[in-house]
Design a protein around this motif. Structure first.
Motif, PDB file in Angstrom:
ATOM      1  N   ILE A 152       0.856  -1.173   0.000  1.00  0.00           N
ATOM      2  CA  ILE A 152       0.000   0.000   0.000  1.00  0.00           C
ATOM      3  C   ILE A 152       0.896   1.227   0.000  1.00  0.00           C
ATOM      4  O   ILE A 152       2.049   1.179   0.418  1.00  0.00           O
ATOM      5  N   GLY A 153       0.370   2.330  -0.498  1.00  0.00           N
ATOM      6  CA  GLY A 153       1.203   3.509  -0.706  1.00  0.00           C
ATOM      7  C   GLY A 153       0.698   4.702   0.079  1.00  0.00           C
ATOM      8  O   GLY A 153      -0.398   5.204  -0.191  1.00  0.00           O
ATOM      9  N   ILE A 154       1.473   5.156   1.045  1.00  0.00           N
ATOM     10  CA  ILE A 154       1.049   6.307   1.832  1.00  0.00           C
ATOM     11  C   ILE A 154       1.928   7.512   1.518  1.00  0.00           C
ATOM     12  O   ILE A 154       1.494   8.461   0.874  1.00  0.00           O
ATOM     13  N   GLN A 155       3.215   7.466   1.882  1.00  0.00           N
ATOM     14  CA  GLN A 155       4.074   8.616   1.654  1.00  0.00           C
ATOM     15  C   GLN A 155       5.084   8.408   0.539  1.00  0.00           C
ATOM     16  O   GLN A 155       5.260   9.274  -0.308  1.00  0.00           O
ATOM     17  N   ARG A 156       5.778   7.259   0.490  1.00  0.00           N
ATOM     18  CA  ARG A 156       6.840   7.117  -0.505  1.00  0.00           C
ATOM     19  C   ARG A 156       6.313   6.787  -1.897  1.00  0.00           C
ATOM     20  O   ARG A 156       6.758   7.367  -2.885  1.00  0.00           O
TER      21      ARG A 156
END
Length: 680
Positions: A152-156
């Motif tokens: 899953i992708g939050i910040q990077r």
């Protein structure tokens, strides 16, 4: 309606709606149809779609790079070399640290892209292309997982998606068709899909298998993420995957069959995020996190407006109010002339000027022209895109000199010059990134933080700096030696259950006073607490009075009130003489006088942390055990070298307290509720 693959590669397997969504990134590949099959070998269908800037913008962008506000930071970007980027990549190759070292690569690409856009350089363009090739080959761009395996992708992943798209746009035809096809495919699979999963999980937390870090980053924090989809869905970290998903979808329209669904998801999530901005434009996580949110939201809003144009985003938040919030949260200037801010909680920096200018474009408000330069903290390539140094500029209206915002935060000032006084007060509700700081006060005069909010509290509860978050580390009240309760850190920096409320607020221009009730916070851990009120009377620019009323039931308890100066440079000096004290910084001194009905007296103390964490001396007003405490603290600031402090005196006659301090003459009638204050 969520995107569901039409070609189910597992027709005999019973699948849930979530399962269908989760295999979305690869189902068409299993079926023999790449999601990017519409990429023509002779070019991309999206190559003419500009997300960030147009060719016609380049003269203005290049002029911005040499503007007084941006010249220094652009010089830093321009000094970054291809060798620096190569070194960053080699470090990441060894560490595989996505949190720090992968981010360093992405920031390096930003630096080269900014410099190349302003001063075209073949070596820098080639270095960006080489980095793109290597990033495409990375198996994933983020360190978060759901159920242990799903990325899953939050910040990077979100940052990589957006800033690879920026670099792609900067390089233009220097990127050949084959690289462009592979880059967009990687953005879809390693950027957009993980971001889509994240936003989906925020909207449907009951379906989440379990967020966590991947194995390589497992020890980064001591934390549980059981509630993180809900927690992050209601704070600034909703904006990051949402904005990236939206920009990626715009780039992939006509290229990837999922783009329209991704775009619709990003639009809905952006609208939901903007509702987190208070009706008056204030933001509950503080100025730094508003800046982060604007950095991750505004690029998508801009691109969506330019390419789609079916939503009036200017109506989705109080943008004029946001400008006022940015200005009222200023705390004068730092020693180097850059913006200082009211850094409640974890906030550290002001908003980047490009965002302020862009909001000015939305609103036509000339305050933005002033605020972008006065309050702008240049940090991002968007400053080159959006900053308007020649925009109409008007100073803030007098109404912003005293501000009670929707968060129950109060900021009052004598003016906007570096030496003017600013007094800030923290009441209000719990919030992500908060500290245990109800009824906490800050004061700056003559460029000195005479009452300080310490910067740099740890995000990880295992670190000694976590103690900086407690009430003991703030200019607030301790009862029975304890502050009000705080979180245990097991979920990170999430909100607590501590509330305070403004009971009265009187604005008479140069005289302002208010009362905040923090009883709901303290009573959570101390059932003896009946009332914890703090009132402040501010006589601009130099004098203010702090009135603490504590009422207890069943058992008498001690009360302490702490006052911390800035000691980051080790130059704070504190002294005590009977019921008087001084807090001195190189350019100013704060003089204090204490009066109470329980014999409160000042003493020297300091925050109880290890030396490596820092040295935080304070004045602590200590009152012995009693059921009812009334403490009146008169404070007056003088510039360094002043011949003598202002005359200060407090007299008590029953419930009536009379205060004389310099030109201030006032009475305070103590009641069982908020005090009655009169200016004489």
């Amino acid at each position: 309606m969520a995107w569901i693959p039409l070609n189910n590669p597992f027709p005999l397997m019973k699948m849930t709606r979530r399962d269908l969504l989760r295999i979305g990134g690869s189902s068409l590949l299993f079926a023999g149809l790449s999601p990017l099959s519409s990429l023509a070998s002779g070019g991309t269908q999206s190559s003419s779609r500009r997300l960030f800037f147009n060719e016609a913008d380049l003269p203005r962008i290049r002029a911005n790079a040499q503007s007084p506000l941006l010249k220094s930071i652009f010089s830093e970007w321009a000094a970054y070399t291809p060798a620096d980027l190569e070194a960053a990549y080699e470090k990441f190759t060894q560490s595989k640290d996505i949190i720090r070292d992968f981010m360093a690569i992405l920031r390096g690409i930003d630096n080269l892209a900014a410099a190349h856009m302003v001063e075209p350089d073949e070596a820098k363009a080639k270095a960006i292309i080489d980095a793109m090739e290597r990033i495409i080959l990375e198996p994933y761009w983020d360190y978060f997982r759901d159920g242990g395996t799903e990325v899953i992708g939050i910040q990077r992943a979100s940052y990589a998606t957006v800033h690879l798209l920026i670099a792609r746009e900067v390089l233009g035809d220097a990127i050949d068709h084959d690289l462009d096809r592979r880059l967009l495919k990687a953005i879809a699979e390693k950027g957009c899909l993980p971001c889509y999963r994240t936003v989906y999980d925020m909207e449907n937390p009951e379906t989440v298998k379990g967020w966590d870090f991947d194995e390589h980053h497992a020890g980064f924090y001591d934390i549980t993420m059981e509630r993180w989809p809900t927690i992050l869905g209601a704070n600034n970290l909703r904006a990051a995957p949402t904005g990236a998903l939206g920009l990626g979808a715009l780039a992939l329209q006509g290229v990837d069959d999922r783009a329209d669904e991704w775009l619709a998801t990003a639009v809905a999530s952006t609208e939901r995020f903007l509702k987190l901005i208070s009706p008056d434009g204030s933001f509950f996580e503080g100025l730094s996190y508003l800046s982060y949110s604007l950095r991750t939201t505004l690029p998508f809003i801009q691109a969506h407006t330019n390419l789609i144009g079916d939503i009036d985003w200017t109506t989705k938040a109080n943008w004029d109010g946001a400008l006022e919030y940015i200005m009222t949260m200023q705390f004068g200037k730092k020693a180097d002339g850059t913006p200082d801010i009211v850094n409640f909680s974890d906030a550290r920096f002001s908003v980047f000027p490009g965002a302020i200018s862009l909001i000015g474009d939305y609103t036509g408000n000339p305050l933005a022209g002033f605020a972008s330069t006065y309050a702008g903290n240049p940090r991002w390539i968007y400053d080159l895109f959006w900053y308007r140094p020649d925009a109409p500029a008007e100073e803030p209206s007098p109404k912003l000199l005293n501000k009670l915002n929707d968060l129950d935060w109060i900021i009052c000032r004598s003016g906007w010059d570096a030496d003017d006084s600013v007094l800030a007060f923290k009441s209000g509700a719990p919030a992500n990134h908060e500290h245990a700081d109800r009824n906490h006060i800050m004061f700056k005069r003559h460029g000195e933080r005479l009452l300080n909010d310490h910067v740099g509290a740890a995000y990880d509860r295992r670190n000694d700096g976590w103690k900086m978050r407690f009430t003991r580390g703030h200019n607030a009240v301790l009862i029975d030696g304890k502050g009000h309760p705080y979180i245990d850190g097991s979920e990170g920096t999430n909100d607590s259950k501590a509330y305070a409320n403004i009971l009265q607020y009187e604005d008479q221009g140069d005289h302002v006073w208010w009362t905040s009730d923090a009883s709901p916070a303290y009573i959570l851990d101390n059932y003896h607490v009946h009332q914890v009120l703090r009132s402040v009377l501010y006589a601009k620019p130099d004098i203010f009075v702090v009135i603490d009323q504590i009422r207890l039931r069943y058992r008498p308890q001690t009360v302490d009130a702490r006052f911390y100066p800035d000691n980051g440079d080790g130059k704070a000096k504190l002294s005590v003489d009977g019921n008087r004290f001084t807090i001195s910084r190189p350019k100013a001194t704060l003089h204090g006088l204490v009066a109470s009905d329980t014999g409160a007296m000042p003493r020297l103390a300091r925050l109880e942390v290890e030396k490596e964490t820092g040295d935080f001396p304070c004045i602590e007003l200590h009152a012995g055990k009693a059921l009812t405490h009334h403490m009146v603290t008169v404070l007056a600031a003088t510039p360094a070298g002043a011949e003598a402090p202002l005359s200060m005196q407090v007299e008590q006659n029953g419930n009536l307290w009379t205060i004389h301090a310099g030109d201030l003459k006032a009475t305070v009638e103590m009641t069982t509720r908020e005090p009655v204050i009169h200016i004489l």
